[in-house]
Enzyme design. Structure first.
Site, PDB file in Angstrom:
ATOM      1  N   TYR A 132       0.837  -1.208   0.000  1.00 18.34           N
ATOM      2  CA  TYR A 132       0.000   0.000   0.000  1.00 18.34           C
ATOM      3  C   TYR A 132       0.870   1.256   0.000  1.00 18.34           C
ATOM      4  CZ  TYR A 132      -3.064   3.690   1.742  1.00 18.34           C
ATOM      5  OH  TYR A 132      -3.737   4.875   1.904  1.00 18.34           O
ATOM      6  N   GLU A 133       1.945   1.229   0.765  1.00 16.89           N
ATOM      7  CA  GLU A 133       2.841   2.385   0.864  1.00 16.89           C
ATOM      8  C   GLU A 133       3.837   2.460  -0.293  1.00 16.89           C
ATOM      9  OE1 GLU A 133       4.437   1.745   4.804  1.00 16.89           O
ATOM     10  OE2 GLU A 133       2.910   3.056   5.680  1.00 16.89           O
ATOM     11  N   GLY A 157     -13.646   1.089   6.742  1.00 17.46           N
ATOM     12  CA  GLY A 157     -14.571   1.905   7.519  1.00 17.46           C
ATOM     13  C   GLY A 157     -15.301   1.128   8.588  1.00 17.46           C
ATOM     14  N   GLY A 176     -14.027   0.411  11.602  1.00 19.36           N
ATOM     15  CA  GLY A 176     -13.591   0.816  12.931  1.00 19.36           C
ATOM     16  C   GLY A 176     -12.446   0.012  13.517  1.00 19.36           C
ATOM     17  N   ILE A 177     -11.920  -0.952  12.757  1.00 21.60           N
ATOM     18  CA  ILE A 177     -10.848  -1.793  13.295  1.00 21.60           C
ATOM     19  C   ILE A 177      -9.575  -0.989  13.511  1.00 21.60           C
ATOM     20  CG2 ILE A 177      -9.388  -3.810  12.871  1.00 21.60           C
ATOM     21  CD1 ILE A 177     -11.810  -4.945  11.255  1.00 21.60           C
ATOM     22  N   ASN A 220       0.031  10.160   2.112  1.00 17.97           N
ATOM     23  CA  ASN A 220      -1.067   9.423   2.739  1.00 17.97           C
ATOM     24  C   ASN A 220      -1.992  10.372   3.503  1.00 17.97           C
ATOM     25  OD1 ASN A 220      -2.769   7.573   3.914  1.00 17.97           O
ATOM     26  ND2 ASN A 220      -1.131   6.231   4.619  1.00 17.97           N
ATOM     27  N   LYS A 221      -2.645  11.223   2.755  1.00 15.95           N
ATOM     28  CA  LYS A 221      -3.525  12.245   3.344  1.00 15.95           C
ATOM     29  C   LYS A 221      -4.680  11.641   4.147  1.00 15.95           C
ATOM     30  CE  LYS A 221      -5.764  16.654   2.239  1.00 15.95           C
ATOM     31  NZ  LYS A 221      -5.955  16.940   3.631  1.00 15.95           N
ATOM     32  N   TYR A 236      -5.570  10.938  11.779  1.00 13.07           N
ATOM     33  CA  TYR A 236      -4.823  11.200  13.012  1.00 13.07           C
ATOM     34  C   TYR A 236      -5.052  12.632  13.501  1.00 13.07           C
ATOM     35  CZ  TYR A 236      -2.466   6.838  11.797  1.00 13.07           C
ATOM     36  OH  TYR A 236      -2.186   5.542  11.474  1.00 13.07           O
ATOM     37  N   GLU A 288       7.124  21.617  14.107  1.00  8.94           N
ATOM     38  CA  GLU A 288       8.434  21.683  14.750  1.00  8.94           C
ATOM     39  C   GLU A 288       9.594  21.376  13.809  1.00  8.94           C
ATOM     40  OE1 GLU A 288       8.535  19.444  18.384  1.00  8.94           O
ATOM     41  OE2 GLU A 288       6.648  20.288  19.088  1.00  8.94           O
TER      42      GLU A 288
END
Length: 139
Positions: free
Chosen positions: A26-27, A67, A69-70, A98-99, A105, A117
């Protein structure tokens, strides 16, 4: 959603290894995966484990749905475990493209330290790690 989050066992390592590879695909970094399920077993289930892992037990009919919730459940459980161990922060690495994850988050209250920072994550691996280790003062 009906699922349970529990500490992993040695028997989970093949599935954990598979999920590490799925995440790497995926990445767009499958060539970066350098750990096998045998190494996970050795390093995670020894006298002084290098890591701890949580797994979600999910009914088969819900495993492929997004979607559900896991991910949120796992993240919240990691936070709970960390708090019980008196951790003061939870730090994650997220790729810049990875927007969806960064937005998720942020919606939960995370701070993007790259922006606020100017932190950068630095890594030594392979020959560079060996070179650094070889420069250590001798005992």
């Amino acid at each position: 959603m009906n699922f349970r989050v529990r500490p992993s066992t040695k028997e989970d390592c093949k599935d954990i290894s598979r999920m590490i590879m799925e995440l790497a695909v995926y990445e767009k970094m499958p060539d970066q995966v350098e750990i096998s399920h045998k190494e996970l077993e050795r390093d995670g289930f020894c006298q002084n484990p290098f890591f701890e892992c949580l797994v979600a037990e999910v009914p088969e009919e819900h495993k492929s749905k997004e979607g559900n919730g896991i991910g949120k459940g796992l993240l919240c459980k990691v936070a709970e475990v960390g708090r019980k161990k008196e951790c003061v922060r939870l730090q994650l690495s997220v790729l810049d493209w990875n927007k969806p994850s960064r937005d998720f988050y942020a919606a939960k209250g995370a701070q993007d330290l790259t922006v606020s920072e100017g932190w950068h994550f630095i890594r030594f691996d392979g020959q560079n790690l060996d070179n650094l280790a070889n420069e250590a003062p001798k005992d």
